[in-house]
Each structure stands twice: as structure tokens, then as C-alpha cells.
Design a protein around this motif. Structure first.
Motif, PDB file in Angstrom:
ATOM      1  N   SER A 205      34.577  31.851  52.907  1.00  0.00           N
ATOM      2  CA  SER A 205      34.936  31.722  51.268  1.00  0.00           C
ATOM      3  C   SER A 205      34.698  32.752  50.379  1.00  0.00           C
ATOM      4  N   ASP A 206      33.544  33.642  50.694  1.00  0.00           N
ATOM      5  CA  ASP A 206      33.411  34.873  49.872  1.00  0.00           C
ATOM      6  C   ASP A 206      34.424  36.055  50.157  1.00  0.00           C
ATOM      7  N   ILE A 207      35.024  35.997  51.185  1.00  0.00           N
ATOM      8  CA  ILE A 207      35.988  37.285  51.803  1.00  0.00           C
ATOM      9  C   ILE A 207      37.215  36.781  51.028  1.00  0.00           C
ATOM     10  N   THR A 208      37.770  35.683  51.286  1.00  0.00           N
ATOM     11  CA  THR A 208      38.911  35.208  50.711  1.00  0.00           C
ATOM     12  C   THR A 208      38.909  35.287  48.989  1.00  0.00           C
ATOM     13  N   SER A 209      37.590  34.737  48.462  1.00  0.00           N
ATOM     14  CA  SER A 209      37.720  34.817  47.042  1.00  0.00           C
ATOM     15  C   SER A 209      37.749  36.360  46.474  1.00  0.00           C
ATOM     16  N   GLU A 210      37.143  37.011  47.152  1.00  0.00           N
ATOM     17  CA  GLU A 210      37.036  38.439  46.666  1.00  0.00           C
ATOM     18  C   GLU A 210      38.453  39.245  46.867  1.00  0.00           C
ATOM     19  N   TYR A 211      39.130  38.848  48.014  1.00  0.00           N
ATOM     20  CA  TYR A 211      40.415  39.319  48.025  1.00  0.00           C
ATOM     21  C   TYR A 211      41.547  39.021  46.931  1.00  0.00           C
ATOM     22  N   ILE A 212      41.206  37.400  46.716  1.00  0.00           N
ATOM     23  CA  ILE A 212      42.100  37.183  45.580  1.00  0.00           C
ATOM     24  C   ILE A 212      41.885  37.725  44.372  1.00  0.00           C
ATOM     25  N   ASP A 213      40.634  37.998  44.026  1.00  0.00           N
ATOM     26  CA  ASP A 213      40.290  38.594  42.691  1.00  0.00           C
ATOM     27  C   ASP A 213      40.787  40.228  42.645  1.00  0.00           C
ATOM     28  N   LYS A 214      40.972  40.693  43.877  1.00  0.00           N
ATOM     29  CA  LYS A 214      41.343  42.194  43.821  1.00  0.00           C
ATOM     30  C   LYS A 214      42.866  42.081  43.804  1.00  0.00           C
ATOM     31  N   VAL A 215      43.444  41.107  44.552  1.00  0.00           N
ATOM     32  CA  VAL A 215      45.047  41.573  44.343  1.00  0.00           C
ATOM     33  C   VAL A 215      45.754  40.590  43.282  1.00  0.00           C
ATOM     34  N   TYR A 216      45.270  39.753  42.780  1.00  0.00           N
ATOM     35  CA  TYR A 216      45.809  38.983  41.972  1.00  0.00           C
ATOM     36  C   TYR A 216      45.642  39.346  40.402  1.00  0.00           C
ATOM     37  N   PRO A 217      46.537  39.266  39.404  1.00  0.00           N
ATOM     38  CA  PRO A 217      46.554  39.469  38.182  1.00  0.00           C
ATOM     39  C   PRO A 217      45.325  38.235  37.415  1.00  0.00           C
ATOM     40  N   GLY A 218      45.184  38.652  36.123  1.00  0.00           N
ATOM     41  CA  GLY A 218      44.252  37.790  35.659  1.00  0.00           C
ATOM     42  C   GLY A 218      42.830  38.232  35.517  1.00  0.00           C
ATOM     43  N   ARG A 219      41.676  37.483  34.803  1.00  0.00           N
ATOM     44  CA  ARG A 219      40.437  38.404  34.638  1.00  0.00           C
ATOM     45  C   ARG A 219      39.899  38.523  35.964  1.00  0.00           C
ATOM     46  N   LYS A 220      39.161  39.596  35.891  1.00  0.00           N
ATOM     47  CA  LYS A 220      38.314  39.984  36.989  1.00  0.00           C
ATOM     48  C   LYS A 220      37.265  39.114  37.197  1.00  0.00           C
ATOM     49  N   ILE A 221      36.906  38.553  38.288  1.00  0.00           N
ATOM     50  CA  ILE A 221      35.673  37.573  38.413  1.00  0.00           C
ATOM     51  C   ILE A 221      34.474  38.238  39.095  1.00  0.00           C
ATOM     52  N   VAL A 222      34.888  39.173  39.915  1.00  0.00           N
ATOM     53  CA  VAL A 222      33.497  39.858  40.487  1.00  0.00           C
ATOM     54  C   VAL A 222      33.049  41.060  39.467  1.00  0.00           C
ATOM     55  N   THR A 223      31.710  40.830  39.348  1.00  0.00           N
ATOM     56  CA  THR A 223      30.826  41.811  38.249  1.00  0.00           C
ATOM     57  C   THR A 223      31.244  43.396  38.931  1.00  0.00           C
ATOM     58  N   ALA A 224      31.748  44.167  37.955  1.00  0.00           N
ATOM     59  CA  ALA A 224      31.944  45.406  38.228  1.00  0.00           C
ATOM     60  C   ALA A 224      30.495  46.310  38.119  1.00  0.00           C
ATOM     61  N   ASP A 225      29.836  46.179  37.234  1.00  0.00           N
ATOM     62  CA  ASP A 225      28.566  46.759  37.232  1.00  0.00           C
ATOM     63  C   ASP A 225      27.682  46.827  38.205  1.00  0.00           C
ATOM     64  N   PRO A 226      27.562  47.898  39.214  1.00  0.00           N
ATOM     65  CA  PRO A 226      26.726  47.976  40.430  1.00  0.00           C
ATOM     66  C   PRO A 226      25.395  47.390  40.297  1.00  0.00           C
ATOM     67  N   LEU A 227      24.473  47.379  39.406  1.00  0.00           N
ATOM     68  CA  LEU A 227      23.238  47.142  39.221  1.00  0.00           C
ATOM     69  C   LEU A 227      23.172  45.526  39.135  1.00  0.00           C
ATOM     70  N   LYS A 228      24.126  44.944  38.389  1.00  0.00           N
ATOM     71  CA  LYS A 228      24.327  43.584  37.697  1.00  0.00           C
ATOM     72  C   LYS A 228      24.768  42.927  39.297  1.00  0.00           C
ATOM     73  N   ARG A 229      25.779  43.430  39.938  1.00  0.00           N
ATOM     74  CA  ARG A 229      26.220  42.872  41.175  1.00  0.00           C
ATOM     75  C   ARG A 229      25.202  42.870  42.330  1.00  0.00           C
ATOM     76  N   ALA A 230      24.135  44.002  42.359  1.00  0.00           N
ATOM     77  CA  ALA A 230      23.234  43.983  43.096  1.00  0.00           C
ATOM     78  C   ALA A 230      22.430  42.858  43.021  1.00  0.00           C
ATOM     79  N   LYS A 231      21.845  42.696  41.596  1.00  0.00           N
ATOM     80  CA  LYS A 231      21.133  41.563  41.500  1.00  0.00           C
ATOM     81  C   LYS A 231      21.778  40.134  41.551  1.00  0.00           C
ATOM     82  N   GLU A 232      23.067  39.845  41.590  1.00  0.00           N
ATOM     83  CA  GLU A 232      23.530  38.815  42.069  1.00  0.00           C
ATOM     84  C   GLU A 232      23.550  38.528  43.442  1.00  0.00           C
ATOM     85  N   LEU A 233      23.739  39.706  44.142  1.00  0.00           N
ATOM     86  CA  LEU A 233      23.912  39.468  45.643  1.00  0.00           C
ATOM     87  C   LEU A 233      22.361  38.874  46.144  1.00  0.00           C
TER      88      LEU A 233
END
Ligand SMILES: N[C@@H](CCC(=O)N[C@@H](CS)C(=O)NCC(=O)O)C(=O)O
Length: 261
Positions: free
Chosen positions: A102-130
Motif C-alpha cells: 500500500s505505501d509503495i504503490t501510493s508513493e509511486y502514484i504520487d510521484k508519477v501522476y499529476p495533481g497535488r503532491k500528497i507526500v510531505t516534502a519537508d524532510p523534518l516534517k516527513r521524518a516526524k510523520e514516519l
């Protein structure tokens, strides 16, 4: 033309249900479907799977067109195991390539398809989310434990585990000025966490009693368009959960549509 409000409710309900895919769940005796047409994204799914719902939420948030093939996970077709040897859903197939988890397919979709970016870009925020996702594992583990518990002791242990994860989420939300984990609108981590939170909210509500911030967060998530598009009626969820608990699963409940391969 005047359309009765009951009919409009019905149409809305059908549209909502369609995002999770009402296609019949293909079982062991089925023949392998023809591959998807050029550039068509196919999602192998199961209508009630919270992991497939993660991917469907990301697809809905980005308005990515796709087709769905549902899999009967109790009687898996051999052809499906050849596509995904883990035998799990979700899996995606496009132009001969296969991706699963689920996470790998979802991240792939976010990277290759247009539309708003879903994955948090800021590295610190993303680390906290992880890190938060790590604690979300306790919510997920407790959730399955609570559904499958055969006695009160096991049920209590499952609720304790769920509470430990919910407590971390509750504190995260109370320390954040943002309405959602990812910010002003739901993002990747919100969508990865939502399917299990939704199910807890539908049929294990008691687990949320002490977590006011989580309750308020759930109320906000429920208003999100992608969340609404992927929402199945509560009664159907409860019926499926009952079958899951008693190991008497019927995947084809609610509306069912046939394939036209
Ligand atoms: N780690 C996987 C888990 C997916 C998963 O467990 N899906 C369940 C359905 S909700 C499944 O395919 N179960 C089939 C099985 O366990 O054989 C992911 O994130 O995609």
C-alpha cells in the motif's frame, strides 16, 4: 425533470461506493484477465481492504483514473500469485509492470501522476510523520486483536495496545497547529492512517473515548472529498467485519458489478 430526494441519496451512495470498486471478487477458478490496455492503470484490490483503501484514497485525492480487479483473498487465483507472490492486495499493474504494498504503490502514484503532491516534502516534517506511522502500527495491531479476540483478556490487551498508539496520535495532534497530520489538508500520512481509524470509528468507537483530539481529527477527515469517495456504508463494514471475525467472509456484499474484459 424532478428527481426524488431518495433517488438522489441513492445516486450519491452508488458514486461513493464505486471508488472502492464494486467489481466481483475473482477467485481460484477464474481465468487470468487480459492485461490492462496501454497506459491504463489497474488496481488489484479487495473492496473492504484497509490497505487497498490507502491507495484508493491517494488515487481519489489526485483524481487518477484507473480500473479495479477485485481478488477473493480466501480463494486466491493462482494467476494472482504469479503477479504478486505475497498474495496481498493492493497491487498495481501498468504497461507490464507490477508494484505492490500500500505505501509503495501510493508513493509511486504520487510521484508519477499529476495533481497535488500528497507526500510531505519537508524532510523534518516527513521524518516526524514516519515516526508517527511507527506508532500507528500499535493502533493497527490492536484493531485486529480486538476484532479477533476470543475472550475478555485478549480483548482488553488489544484495547491497551490500540490506546498506546492512539495516545501518541492524540498528543501529536494537540501539539500541532495544523488540522491534519500533513498540514492544512490531508496528505500521505493522513491517508495511510485513515482506513484503520475509520473502521475503529465505525465499530470499535469505545477505543476512542479518551482521545478527544483524535475524535476531532476523525470528524475533520470525514469531510475530505477523497475520504468520502472511498467510504462504504457503515452497515456493510459491520457485515464484512462480522464475516471476518467468524471466518465466513463474503466479499461480494453490497452492489456488485461484472467485468467486461
Ligand atoms: N503490507 C501490506 C498489507 C496488505 C494486506 O494485508 N492486505 C490484506 C487484505 S486487507 C491481504 O491481502 N490479505 C491476504 C492474505 O493475508 O493472504 C500492504 O501494506 O499493502
Amino acid at each position: 425533470m424532478l428527481v426524488s430526494s431518495r433517488f438522489q441519496v441513492k445516486i450519491k451512495e452508488v458514486i461513493k461506493m464505486a471508488a472502492m470498486g464494486n467489481e466481483r471478487h475473482l477467485a481460484a477458478e477464474s481465468t487470468v484477465p487480459p492485461p490492462p490496455k496501454q497506459d491504463v492503470l489497474r488496481v488489484y484490490s479487495m473492496k473492504f481492504c484497509p490497505y487497498a483503501q490507502r491507495l484508493k484514497l491517494v488515487l481519489a485525492a489526485k483524481a487518477v483514473k484507473h480500473e479495479t480487479v477485485n481478488i477473493n483473498l480466501v480463494k486466491k487465483p493462482q494467476w494472482y500469485l504469479e503477479k504478486n507472490p505475497r498474495g496481498l492486495v493492493p497491487t498495481i499493474e501498468i504497461n507490464g509492470d507490477i508494484i505492490y504494498e500500500s505505501d509503495i504503490t501510493s508513493e509511486y502514484i504520487d510521484k508519477v501522476y499529476p495533481g497535488r503532491k500528497i507526500v510531505t516534502a519537508d524532510p523534518l516534517k516527513r521524518a516526524k510523520e514516519l515516526m508517527l506511522m511507527g506508532d500507528h502500527g500499535k493502533i493497527v495491531g490492536g484493531f485486529y486483536g480486538a476484532i479477533l479476540a476470543q475472550d475478555d483478556e485478549k480483548r482488553a490487551a488489544a484495547f491497551t495496545k490500540m490506546s498506546a498508539g492512539l495516545d501518541v496520535l492524540d498528543k501529536f495532534l494537540s501539539n500541532s497547529p495544523m488540522p491534519f497530520v500533513c498540514g492544512e489538508q490531508p496528505g500521505f500520512t493522513d491517508y495511510m492512517m485513515w482506513p484503520h481509524l475509520e473502521r475503529i470509528h465505525i465499530y470499535l468507537k469505545l477505543a476512542l473515548a479518551n482521545f478527544k483530539n483524535v475524535q476531532a481529527y476523525i470528524a475533520k477527515m470525514e469531510k475530505d472529498e477523497a475520504v468520502q469517495a472511498c467510504r462504504l456504508p457503515d452497515e456493510l463494514h459491520k457485515e464484512f467485519a462480522e464475516g471476518y471475525k467468524t471466518k465466513n467472509i463474503n466479499y461480494d456484499i453490497g452492489d456488485v458489478v461484472e467485468y467486461n474484459f
